[in-house]
Design a protein around this motif. Sequence first.
Motif, PDB file in Angstrom:
ATOM      1  N   ASN A 153       4.024   6.358  -5.202  1.00 28.96           N
ATOM      2  CA  ASN A 153       4.293   6.237  -6.646  1.00 28.96           C
ATOM      3  C   ASN A 153       5.420   5.263  -6.954  1.00 28.96           C
ATOM      4  O   ASN A 153       6.198   5.452  -7.892  1.00 28.96           O
ATOM      5  CB  ASN A 153       4.598   7.609  -7.258  1.00 28.96           C
ATOM      6  CG  ASN A 153       3.401   8.542  -7.205  1.00 28.96           C
ATOM      7  OD1 ASN A 153       2.254   8.105  -7.256  1.00 28.96           O
ATOM      8  ND2 ASN A 153       3.666   9.845  -7.105  1.00 28.96           N
ATOM      9  N   GLU A 196       0.829  -1.203   0.000  1.00 28.09           N
ATOM     10  CA  GLU A 196       0.000   0.000   0.000  1.00 28.09           C
ATOM     11  C   GLU A 196       0.865   1.257   0.000  1.00 28.09           C
ATOM     12  O   GLU A 196       0.590   2.220  -0.731  1.00 28.09           O
ATOM     13  CB  GLU A 196      -0.932  -0.001   1.208  1.00 28.09           C
ATOM     14  CG  GLU A 196      -1.840   1.225   1.282  1.00 28.09           C
ATOM     15  CD  GLU A 196      -2.736   1.226   2.504  1.00 28.09           C
ATOM     16  OE1 GLU A 196      -3.408   2.247   2.733  1.00 28.09           O
ATOM     17  OE2 GLU A 196      -2.760   0.216   3.236  1.00 28.09           O
ATOM     18  N   ASP A 242       2.279   1.965  -3.371  1.00 30.03           N
ATOM     19  CA  ASP A 242       1.314   2.653  -4.235  1.00 30.03           C
ATOM     20  C   ASP A 242       1.191   4.129  -3.856  1.00 30.03           C
ATOM     21  O   ASP A 242       1.115   5.000  -4.732  1.00 30.03           O
ATOM     22  CB  ASP A 242      -0.055   1.979  -4.147  1.00 30.03           C
ATOM     23  CG  ASP A 242      -0.067   0.578  -4.725  1.00 30.03           C
ATOM     24  OD1 ASP A 242       0.858   0.257  -5.508  1.00 30.03           O
ATOM     25  OD2 ASP A 242      -0.984  -0.194  -4.395  1.00 30.03           O
TER      26      ASP A 242
END
Length: 258
Positions: A86, A80, A83
């Motif tokens: 980036n 997570e 993400d």
Amino acid sequence: MPTQHVFEAMGTVVSLTLVDELPSASALAATTAVEDVFAALNERFSLYRDNSELSRIAQGSLTLPASSEQMREAYAEALEWRDRTNGVFTPHRPDGTLDLSGTIKAVAIAQAADALRAHSYANFSVNAGGDVLVSGHEDLTTQAGWTTGIVDPADRASMLTAVVLTDAQSDSLRAIATSGSAERGEHIWRRPDSDLRFVQASVLAPEMVMADVLATTIIAGGMAAFEHATANFPVAVFAIDEGGEFYANPLFEEALAT
């Protein structure tokens, strides 16, 4: 007088400052619980222990789907954060080895705070290798926040500046993490095209994992990561480049100790 307790764990020194005046038996139970938190996480996640669960995954004798729920949850949290940054933060080494050290020390600090609260402590700090999480007040008389120094990467005996951590509100900056090469050497994985301008980054955040991940991300990703962190997270950031120039966002300036 606050109770101080110091021990070694996860390759660093952990220091507890307990402000509440509780019986010595309570302090012993609380500090033992904190040591147990660090020991249990290290036993499961250390790649320096051949028999740890994570080492067995790295060796191929255990698959991630067959691993413990705690392992799978830690991996999911790391993904997570990959993400949310980036792709700059990653739980995988360049050779593909799963390495969750980028989050687990912060998790240990957060769980240590939970353990102290479970033992009736409300006013304390947990400092693991310079990453700090606070609760309540450093001084019950003045009910002041916790003043924490940021070291000079060129001289570890000197402080560049100091900030105040507080948990007065739900979104208060109660955690600080500092990342860079001065303390532990070059240990952050970066892509060949990474912006290497920063030698140290400190991030103040409402929670420990956010502070630790974003400090690492800024070192790994440079100015683009600095700008992404300050634009997308409720954090104060202070970074230093190899020429000694300072970079800070407005929230950091508000957090400075007077």
